[in-house]
Design a protein around this motif. Sequence first.
Motif, PDB file in Angstrom:
ATOM      1  N   SER A   1      86.516 -35.422  25.688  1.00 36.01           N
ATOM      2  CA  SER A   1      85.310 -36.195  25.821  1.00 36.01           C
ATOM      3  C   SER A   1      84.319 -35.886  24.530  1.00 36.01           C
ATOM      4  O   SER A   1      83.617 -36.709  23.982  1.00 36.01           O
ATOM      5  CB  SER A   1      84.475 -35.999  27.111  1.00 36.01           C
TER       6      SER A   1
ATOM      7  N   ALA B   1      84.453 -40.512  25.682  1.00 34.64           N
ATOM      8  CA  ALA B   1      85.133 -40.495  27.022  1.00 34.64           C
ATOM      9  C   ALA B   1      86.566 -40.267  26.895  1.00 34.64           C
ATOM     10  O   ALA B   1      87.399 -40.234  25.851  1.00 34.64           O
ATOM     11  CB  ALA B   1      85.173 -42.158  27.481  1.00 34.64           C
ATOM     12  N   SER B   2      87.005 -39.453  28.150  1.00 34.92           N
ATOM     13  CA  SER B   2      88.451 -39.329  28.132  1.00 34.92           C
ATOM     14  C   SER B   2      88.963 -39.521  29.541  1.00 34.92           C
ATOM     15  O   SER B   2      87.865 -39.373  30.247  1.00 34.92           O
ATOM     16  CB  SER B   2      88.461 -37.741  27.701  1.00 34.92           C
TER      17      SER B   2
ATOM     18  N   LEU C   1      82.680 -38.804  31.148  1.00 30.41           N
ATOM     19  CA  LEU C   1      81.773 -39.310  29.805  1.00 30.41           C
ATOM     20  C   LEU C   1      80.811 -38.121  29.386  1.00 30.41           C
ATOM     21  O   LEU C   1      80.356 -37.583  30.340  1.00 30.41           O
ATOM     22  CB  LEU C   1      80.910 -40.478  30.440  1.00 30.41           C
TER      23      LEU C   1
END
Length: 630
Positions: free
Chosen positions: A594, A578-579, A487
């Motif tokens: 992200s 987010a990723s 995040l």
Amino acid sequence: MPYRKNPPDLDALRQLATARLSGRSGGQAAALLDMQQVQRLLEELEIHQIELELQNEHLNTARAQLEQALNQSNELYDFAPVCSVLIDAEGNITRLNLAAAQLLASERARLIGSRFALFVAEDQRARFSAMLAQAQAEHDRQTAELALQINGWEPLLVQLKVVWIGPELGWQLVLVDVSERHRMEVQLRASEERLTLALSAVGDWVFDWQVSSGEVVISDTYAPALGWSREELGSTASDLMRVVHPDDKSSLMLKLQDCINGISDRYAIYYRVKHRDGSILWLLARGAAVLRDTNGKALRVLGTLVNVTHNKQAEAKLAEAAQFQRAILDSISAQVAVLDRDGTILQTNAAWHKHMADCAFEESVGKNYPALLASVFTVDPALVNAVTSGMAALLTAGDSHFSLPMPLQSRCGRWWFTVKITSVQDAAHRMVVTHEDVTALKFAELASLALANVDHLTGALSRQNFMALADQELARALRYALPLVVLMLDLDHFKNVNDSYGHPAGDAVLRGFVETVKEVLRESDVIGRIGGEEFAVLLPNTTQDGACALANRILAAVRASPVSFEGHSIAYTVSIGASDLAVQKSFGALLAESDTALYRAKKAGRDRLEVSWDNTSLQSSGDSPHHVAI
């Protein structure tokens, strides 16, 4: 008295009747009878004749049955398993059955008329004659064992019973061949004597207990071994029971009663006896019933007694040594376990057991130690392989010890242990594992690292430390195919806070933000300050749905936690991108994804979450606080 036979036919019967009638009438002529009387007399005569015929038939039938019974009696006599001989007053054989003929090794016809005394061994003929005379004089049966000498063979031992029948028939002799039984008894006595000698040679005592009389014959050395003479100790079971220790008497009696009553054929028991000087001796008693009555109750018990006092003393010393060893192991603060050569846990100390109990793990004794490492501790498979190889080196290469290069972290709580395995160098090739608790040292080390790698203003990890830790977690996730989410968080309109309240107020907001986020994060999650008001959160072993839920909790917690500073309540919000670990193989690429998602969140109105795996905006519910607009 001689038996009288019926007349063979009616003519003979008529002659007998006529003669008897003449005798009764005295030769006088019969009186004249009228026709009616003659007719009645003829009918009576016919009836009597029929009755006589019927009686004659019954008598003939009875005679046939009697002859059949006599024949059967003769057959039973001939084929009886015991030898039966009838001798007259002169001592000659007048009758004998087949068993007797076989015993005397001759045909029955040749034996009839022979003197029986000639078959008795010469040195026992006087005894045989005395038995005949005594049986005749006392009219009572005489019994004895005699030796027969037949055709020059080895003497044959028989049990002889003599009965006087009368002057006309003489004596009835009954003979039973007991030579085989006598031979076996001789062998048994010889075996018992050899066994007694052998047991006496090795220091064991032998006893022979006649249960009905209570008499016990025991080795001569038994009483002196207890400090008594044979006469002082006594020779009955009750006498020998007097020296048994009171605490062992009931258990010994129970064993003996089970053997006597047929519950068990043999017994073995350890018990104590008191020496005359007050000392205690340990005995091992073994016995078996060798003779029982028809009800199965023991009549004779044979057995041995062995002095095992030295063995018991050695056992007591071993038990004391084992107890001392256990006390030493339990006094050690480190966790200690003893392994066999295959790595199976044989024994553990109190510290090991307490750790397993505190962590609600099952008892580890009997389990494989390398397998236990993987289930109880947070261990890399490579470390488990290293432990297995190190244990093998202790067995084959002769190494004395093996240690893991780094501490292990327990799955139960935040405990850390070092691992050392030492070879015992005994015949069983056992090993000792030691887990030394280094939790305090580890925490001190982590605290030291934190001081060097934590952002002093906010308490989050510094960028450099966060990136190093993120690389390690990324490598672990790739190796074990675990999910990982990153995040990116940026405070919305943070410049307005500095401009409106000053930089000290902005610093307070940054500190409050990190504290708020830490309260939402799990223990395994990590937050780091990337720069200015921008932060990153690492979520190990977290799915996309789990990451979204946690990010939304952060949005709600920040929204609900304004910072108080010098009388002001400063409300603020945060945007999140987010990723996840789907395609990217480097942490830098994850961070870039992200950051792109964070840019979309800012552009879409801030105070929201955007994810790289979905272009749909995920804005948290609820209104923004209105204490201070940022």
